[in-house]
Structure formats: C-alpha cells, structure tokens
Design a protein around this motif. Sequence first.
Motif: not given
Lengths: 88, 88
Positions: A39-44, A75-88
């Motif tokens: 749930g952390q901010q993906p950009i961060y 691309k990996d970095i963006e995908e991982l940031a997005k995935w972890f950001g989406e976790q509750k």
Amino acid sequence: MAVADTPAPTPIPASGSQCLSCHGEDGRPALADVPIIAGQQPIYLANALRHYKNGQRTGGQALVMQEMVKDLTDKDIEELAKWFGEQK
Amino acid sequence: MAVADTPAPTPIPASGSQCLSCHGEDGRPALADVPIIAGQQPIYLANALRHYKNGQRTGGQALVMQEMVKDLTDKDIEELAKWFGEQK
C-alpha cells in the motif's frame, strides 16, 4: 459481489520473487527493521528502488537492497512499485 | 468502549511539527512521491531518519529530509518513529 466473484489477486511480477523473503508475501514483513511496502505510494517506491540501484542509498539494509535491485530494469521497477502499492 | 471514552489521540512530539506539511497530519501524505509513514515499522523509520541525518541517503527528496532531520536528537528520532508507527 459474491465471494466466488472476488477476482484472484494478481501475482507478483517475476522480477519481484526475491523481494518476498524480506518484505513478506504481500509486502508486510515479519522482520521489524524491514519496511512495510504494502500500500505504499508507487512513485515513492519506484524512486527508492532507483536510489538503491544508483547507490544513493547506503548504510544498514541498503547494501542488501543495492544487491537485490542491481539487475532490475526500469520496467521491472515500475511494475514492482505498482504491485506493492496495490497490496492491502 | 463508548465514543466518549475513546482516548484522545496522542499529539505528535514537538520535534515533528515540521514533518506534517509533507507527510500529512497523520502520516498520510497528499503528495504522491512522499511515503506514507503512518503505521510504518518504528525501527525502520528510526533507521531511515538516522541515514538521512548522517548522509547515507541522498538523491531526490533526500536532500529535503537531510535538512529536516539535521537537528533531531536520538531521543527525537525514537519518539517520532514511535508516534508515526502508531498512526493508523
């Protein structure tokens, strides 16, 4: 939406399998000095990964993170940031 | 416990008043590139503050954080890490 209709959780991108041992299956770590990234901010998160990758974060666990991220593509970095950001 | 009995939230330690403009009143920032620190692991938060203070985190917002933390004592760091860790 009935329980049966609940969409299956999206699996972590392949490049992130190495993250789970420290950060926990869903970004909630068992270790007290490892950050919760669920749930952390993906950009961060993406910025932090880049700072580890280019050596701008040192000290403590940073050396472990530098090793973990050194082969990640942007691309990996963006995908991982997005995935972890989406976790509750 | 009736609503009236709900304990008043503990105010942020005085040394942390400067944190709120970026990190949000309760550690939930409005800015997308600033990390959510509400409920974060206190040990991780304390370590991160020390890494900013001793220059082990550079790049991006790190320069802002270095300025923010340079006068924090170790007691301040422990209190702030505990307070933000307790926010929901």
